[in-house]
Design an enzyme around this catalytic site. Structure first.
Site, PDB file in Angstrom:
ATOM      1  N   GLY A   1       0.824  -1.199   0.000  1.00  0.00           N
ATOM      2  CA  GLY A   1       0.000   0.000   0.000  1.00  0.00           C
ATOM      3  C   GLY A   1       0.856   1.245   0.000  1.00  0.00           C
ATOM      4  O   GLY A   1       1.965   1.258  -0.520  1.00  0.00           O
ATOM      5  N   CYS A   2       0.335   2.265   0.593  1.00  0.00           N
ATOM      6  CA  CYS A   2       0.989   3.567   0.649  1.00  0.00           C
ATOM      7  C   CYS A   2       2.359   3.471   1.316  1.00  0.00           C
ATOM      8  O   CYS A   2       2.472   3.000   2.440  1.00  0.00           O
ATOM      9  CB  CYS A   2       0.092   4.531   1.433  1.00  0.00           C
TER      10      CYS A   2
END
Length: 176
Positions: free
Chosen positions: A9-10
């Site tokens: 993810g981020c």
């Protein structure tokens, strides 16, 4: 020192977590797994370059093992959602282990298989396990993002809760 590279993810969230582990000397946000050389964040965000947002971790295996890093990796994101983590959607947010050796590949593959068999999630794990290719560090403003921008709304509402949960679950593995 050894290298581990994870996409979960981020990278702002990922960096904020892994940099706090004992044995981790460096955590660099960047991109891996795509077709474009020297991609920019703007290009990555289109989802057309094939890159994932990743964190490349330099660690001392006598202080923290690759398997321990994998434990943190799998417990700090949802490895069952394809190309998505929370509100972040696109191939750049895919769950991925980019292995740097046959040993890392074997450990990651075995760990994933054991998790799938033990069933901690109701859906199957979609984490890709792929050979590491060229790592492109993200632009400077992405490095140390949470540490430098902790009062920003995204940091307060998205990253801070993840970091606080991580600190509770992995208190014995923290530097401080």
């Amino acid at each position: 020192m050894e290298i581990a590279t994870f996409g979960n993810g981020c990278f702002w969230c990922t960096e904020a977590i892994f940099q706090e582990l004992k044995g981790v000397s460096k955590a660099v946000s960047g991109y891996m797994g795509g077709e474009v050389e020297n991609p920019t964040y703007k290009e990555i965000c289109t989802g057309t370059t094939g890159h994932a947002e990743v964190l490349q971790i330099s660690y001392n295996p006598s202080k923290i093992t690759f398997e321990e890093l994998l434990e943190v990796f799998w417990k700090t994101h949802d490895p069952t959602t394809l190309n998505r983590q929370g509100n972040d959607v696109g191939t750049q947010y895919r769950s991925a282990v980019f292995y740097h050796s046959d040993e890392q590949k074997e450990i990651a593959t075995d760990y994933k298989k054991k998790l799938d068999e033990s069933g901690p999630w109701s859906d199957p794990i979609v984490t890709e396990i792929t050979e590491a290719v060229t790592f492109y560090p993200a632009e400077n403003y992405h490095q140390e993002y949470f540490n430098l921008n902790g009062s920003q709304p995204y940091c307060n509402f998205v990253i801070r809760p993840k970091v606080e949960k991580f600190r509770t679950v992995f208190a014995d593995k923290l530097k401080k």
